[in-house]
Write a protein that holds these residues in place. Sequence first.
Motif, PDB file in Angstrom:
ATOM      1  N   ARG A 133      76.556  37.206  79.832  1.00 30.72           N
ATOM      2  CA  ARG A 133      75.666  37.083  78.671  1.00 30.72           C
ATOM      3  C   ARG A 133      76.083  35.933  77.770  1.00 30.72           C
ATOM      4  NH1 ARG A 133      73.935  43.308  77.363  1.00 30.72           N
ATOM      5  NH2 ARG A 133      73.705  43.896  79.556  1.00 30.72           N
ATOM      6  N   GLU A 134      75.080  35.364  77.146  1.00 28.02           N
ATOM      7  CA  GLU A 134      75.317  34.228  76.255  1.00 28.02           C
ATOM      8  C   GLU A 134      74.596  34.473  74.941  1.00 28.02           C
ATOM      9  OE1 GLU A 134      73.807  29.654  76.256  1.00 28.02           O
ATOM     10  OE2 GLU A 134      75.019  30.258  77.977  1.00 28.02           O
ATOM     11  N   PHE A 135      75.255  34.111  73.859  1.00 33.77           N
ATOM     12  CA  PHE A 135      74.643  34.208  72.538  1.00 33.77           C
ATOM     13  C   PHE A 135      74.729  32.847  71.865  1.00 33.77           C
ATOM     14  CE2 PHE A 135      75.444  34.753  67.914  1.00 33.77           C
ATOM     15  CZ  PHE A 135      74.143  35.059  67.554  1.00 33.77           C
ATOM     16  N   ARG A 136      73.603  32.351  71.392  1.00 33.83           N
ATOM     17  CA  ARG A 136      73.569  31.113  70.618  1.00 33.83           C
ATOM     18  C   ARG A 136      72.942  31.416  69.265  1.00 33.83           C
ATOM     19  NH1 ARG A 136      71.011  26.806  74.943  1.00 33.83           N
ATOM     20  NH2 ARG A 136      72.434  27.251  76.677  1.00 33.83           N
ATOM     21  N   PRO A 137      73.676  31.229  68.169  1.00 37.16           N
ATOM     22  CA  PRO A 137      73.060  31.424  66.862  1.00 37.16           C
ATOM     23  C   PRO A 137      71.818  30.561  66.679  1.00 37.16           C
ATOM     24  CG  PRO A 137      75.424  31.309  66.643  1.00 37.16           C
ATOM     25  CD  PRO A 137      75.109  30.935  68.068  1.00 37.16           C
ATOM     26  N   GLY A 138      71.816  29.394  67.345  1.00 41.13           N
ATOM     27  CA  GLY A 138      70.629  28.538  67.323  1.00 41.13           C
ATOM     28  C   GLY A 138      70.452  27.803  66.011  1.00 41.13           C
ATOM     29  N   THR A 139      69.205  27.583  65.634  1.00 43.52           N
ATOM     30  CA  THR A 139      68.909  26.828  64.419  1.00 43.52           C
ATOM     31  C   THR A 139      69.245  27.660  63.189  1.00 43.52           C
ATOM     32  OG1 THR A 139      66.621  27.611  64.507  1.00 43.52           O
ATOM     33  CG2 THR A 139      67.099  25.481  65.512  1.00 43.52           C
ATOM     34  N   LEU A 140      69.762  27.007  62.166  1.00 40.30           N
ATOM     35  CA  LEU A 140      70.133  27.704  60.936  1.00 40.30           C
ATOM     36  C   LEU A 140      69.818  26.810  59.745  1.00 40.30           C
ATOM     37  CD1 LEU A 140      73.200  29.820  60.128  1.00 40.30           C
ATOM     38  CD2 LEU A 140      72.675  27.908  58.642  1.00 40.30           C
ATOM     39  N   ARG A 141      69.207  27.401  58.742  1.00 36.98           N
ATOM     40  CA  ARG A 141      68.920  26.685  57.495  1.00 36.98           C
ATOM     41  C   ARG A 141      69.077  27.659  56.340  1.00 36.98           C
ATOM     42  NH1 ARG A 141      63.530  24.255  57.905  1.00 36.98           N
ATOM     43  NH2 ARG A 141      64.563  22.377  58.658  1.00 36.98           N
ATOM     44  N   LEU A 142      69.773  27.225  55.281  1.00 33.59           N
ATOM     45  CA  LEU A 142      69.947  28.064  54.096  1.00 33.59           C
ATOM     46  C   LEU A 142      69.883  27.214  52.849  1.00 33.59           C
ATOM     47  CD1 LEU A 142      70.757  30.653  52.539  1.00 33.59           C
ATOM     48  CD2 LEU A 142      73.147  30.032  52.969  1.00 33.59           C
ATOM     49  N   SER A 143      69.037  27.609  51.936  1.00 35.73           N
ATOM     50  CA  SER A 143      69.066  27.050  50.586  1.00 35.73           C
ATOM     51  C   SER A 143      68.968  28.231  49.627  1.00 35.73           C
ATOM     52  CB  SER A 143      67.914  26.068  50.364  1.00 35.73           C
ATOM     53  OG  SER A 143      66.664  26.705  50.513  1.00 35.73           O
ATOM     54  N   ASN A 144      69.778  28.182  48.577  1.00 32.23           N
ATOM     55  CA  ASN A 144      69.842  29.312  47.666  1.00 32.23           C
ATOM     56  C   ASN A 144      69.986  28.815  46.237  1.00 32.23           C
ATOM     57  OD1 ASN A 144      70.100  31.762  46.455  1.00 32.23           O
ATOM     58  ND2 ASN A 144      72.079  32.292  47.345  1.00 32.23           N
ATOM     59  N   SER A 145      68.956  29.054  45.441  1.00 37.62           N
ATOM     60  CA  SER A 145      69.007  28.699  44.017  1.00 37.62           C
ATOM     61  C   SER A 145      69.061  29.950  43.149  1.00 37.62           C
ATOM     62  CB  SER A 145      67.759  27.871  43.645  1.00 37.62           C
ATOM     63  OG  SER A 145      66.584  28.613  43.895  1.00 37.62           O
ATOM     64  N   GLY A 146      69.218  31.121  43.804  1.00 31.53           N
ATOM     65  CA  GLY A 146      69.253  32.381  43.070  1.00 31.53           C
ATOM     66  C   GLY A 146      70.575  33.087  43.261  1.00 31.53           C
ATOM     67  N   PRO A 147      70.580  34.411  43.189  1.00 33.14           N
ATOM     68  CA  PRO A 147      71.823  35.176  43.333  1.00 33.14           C
ATOM     69  C   PRO A 147      72.314  35.148  44.776  1.00 33.14           C
ATOM     70  CG  PRO A 147      69.949  36.668  43.217  1.00 33.14           C
ATOM     71  CD  PRO A 147      69.415  35.294  42.932  1.00 33.14           C
ATOM     72  N   THR A 148      73.611  35.370  44.959  1.00 30.83           N
ATOM     73  CA  THR A 148      74.163  35.383  46.314  1.00 30.83           C
ATOM     74  C   THR A 148      73.873  36.697  47.031  1.00 30.83           C
ATOM     75  OG1 THR A 148      76.275  36.176  45.453  1.00 30.83           O
ATOM     76  CG2 THR A 148      76.039  33.794  45.739  1.00 30.83           C
ATOM     77  N   THR A 149      73.542  37.735  46.292  1.00 30.23           N
ATOM     78  CA  THR A 149      73.262  39.043  46.891  1.00 30.23           C
ATOM     79  C   THR A 149      71.818  39.440  46.626  1.00 30.23           C
ATOM     80  OG1 THR A 149      75.557  39.758  46.595  1.00 30.23           O
ATOM     81  CG2 THR A 149      73.908  41.477  46.961  1.00 30.23           C
ATOM     82  N   VAL A 150      71.094  39.753  47.696  1.00 29.04           N
ATOM     83  CA  VAL A 150      69.731  40.262  47.576  1.00 29.04           C
ATOM     84  C   VAL A 150      69.598  41.477  48.491  1.00 29.04           C
ATOM     85  CG1 VAL A 150      68.702  38.024  46.999  1.00 29.04           C
ATOM     86  CG2 VAL A 150      68.845  38.739  49.406  1.00 29.04           C
ATOM     87  N   TYR A 151      68.497  42.189  48.362  1.00 29.08           N
ATOM     88  CA  TYR A 151      68.236  43.381  49.157  1.00 29.08           C
ATOM     89  C   TYR A 151      66.896  43.211  49.865  1.00 29.08           C
ATOM     90  CZ  TYR A 151      71.959  45.157  46.198  1.00 29.08           C
ATOM     91  OH  TYR A 151      73.159  45.312  45.548  1.00 29.08           O
ATOM     92  N   THR A 152      66.862  43.573  51.142  1.00 28.64           N
ATOM     93  CA  THR A 152      65.632  43.437  51.924  1.00 28.64           C
ATOM     94  C   THR A 152      65.396  44.712  52.721  1.00 28.64           C
ATOM     95  OG1 THR A 152      66.637  42.612  53.971  1.00 28.64           O
ATOM     96  CG2 THR A 152      66.183  40.983  52.231  1.00 28.64           C
ATOM     97  N   ASP A 153      64.210  44.807  53.329  1.00 31.95           N
ATOM     98  CA  ASP A 153      63.998  45.873  54.295  1.00 31.95           C
ATOM     99  C   ASP A 153      64.667  45.456  55.611  1.00 31.95           C
ATOM    100  OD1 ASP A 153      62.271  44.072  55.595  1.00 31.95           O
ATOM    101  OD2 ASP A 153      60.461  45.032  54.841  1.00 31.95           O
ATOM    102  N   VAL A 154      64.541  46.262  56.640  1.00 30.40           N
ATOM    103  CA  VAL A 154      65.248  45.989  57.900  1.00 30.40           C
ATOM    104  C   VAL A 154      64.741  44.733  58.603  1.00 30.40           C
ATOM    105  CG1 VAL A 154      65.876  48.386  58.289  1.00 30.40           C
ATOM    106  CG2 VAL A 154      63.703  47.519  59.189  1.00 30.40           C
ATOM    107  N   TYR A 155      63.568  44.230  58.195  1.00 28.21           N
ATOM    108  CA  TYR A 155      63.009  43.021  58.805  1.00 28.21           C
ATOM    109  C   TYR A 155      63.281  41.775  57.980  1.00 28.21           C
ATOM    110  CZ  TYR A 155      60.577  46.521  61.575  1.00 28.21           C
ATOM    111  OH  TYR A 155      60.292  47.588  62.394  1.00 28.21           O
ATOM    112  N   GLY A 156      64.070  41.909  56.909  1.00 28.40           N
ATOM    113  CA  GLY A 156      64.359  40.766  56.057  1.00 28.40           C
ATOM    114  C   GLY A 156      63.254  40.449  55.078  1.00 28.40           C
ATOM    115  N   ARG A 157      62.307  41.353  54.926  1.00 24.16           N
ATOM    116  CA  ARG A 157      61.193  41.139  54.001  1.00 24.16           C
ATOM    117  C   ARG A 157      61.393  41.961  52.726  1.00 24.16           C
ATOM    118  NH1 ARG A 157      58.131  41.250  59.157  1.00 24.16           N
ATOM    119  NH2 ARG A 157      57.761  43.477  58.856  1.00 24.16           N
TER     120      ARG A 157
END
Length: 201
Positions: A133-157
């Motif tokens: 088995r192989e795992f590649r994190p792949g493409t990644l992009r992050l920009s954050n102008s708010g708090p470092t901690t947020v809360y989401t549902d299980v789908y990230g929404r």
Amino acid sequence: MTWTGCGRSSTATPSAPAGDASCVQAIREGKTHYEPITNSYIPFDTNDLHEFWFSDVTVQGAGVNFNIGPLFCVLNPSRYFDAGKPNNLARQVDLCYENIRGQYCDQVRRTTEQTGRRVQWDDVESPFKGTLREFRPGTLRLSNSGPTTVYTDVYGRNVSTSPFEGSIKQYFSGNSGDQMYLRGATRDYAVNSSDRIHAPN
């Protein structure tokens, strides 16, 4: 999440197999594909009947804009899609007795020559175990102008700065700037033969 093998792609389900019968036919006919590492065209073989699971994860809101596109691969699956078979499943190891090319099939044929018996799909001797088995994190992009901690549902929404019932705490730090691509790694979970691992697993 979607999965794809040689020439096949669709919405993922837990039982989705790799490749399909058209890929097998391409192997039988000696068709070729471009190999960027060697900069040449090489014949398809059983090594091309991989199972790929693509996904896309996005978290957006409360100043966070995060995206990652990981890829999960099974490089030696035991099955492939064939609409003419029960449950639409056929077994790669059976192809080895049709003179299909590929190093795994060479191994299967040698085993049969040595033991005098046919290797079955769930045999410890089958190299098609679903364990490479192989795992590649792949493409990644992050920009954050708010708090470092947020809360989401299980789908990230439903991003929120406050916890809510059923929420998952997510931590984001820093900014990646431009999109990056992370390579990942390959691991064989059956490397120790004494474990006697076989499909299904």
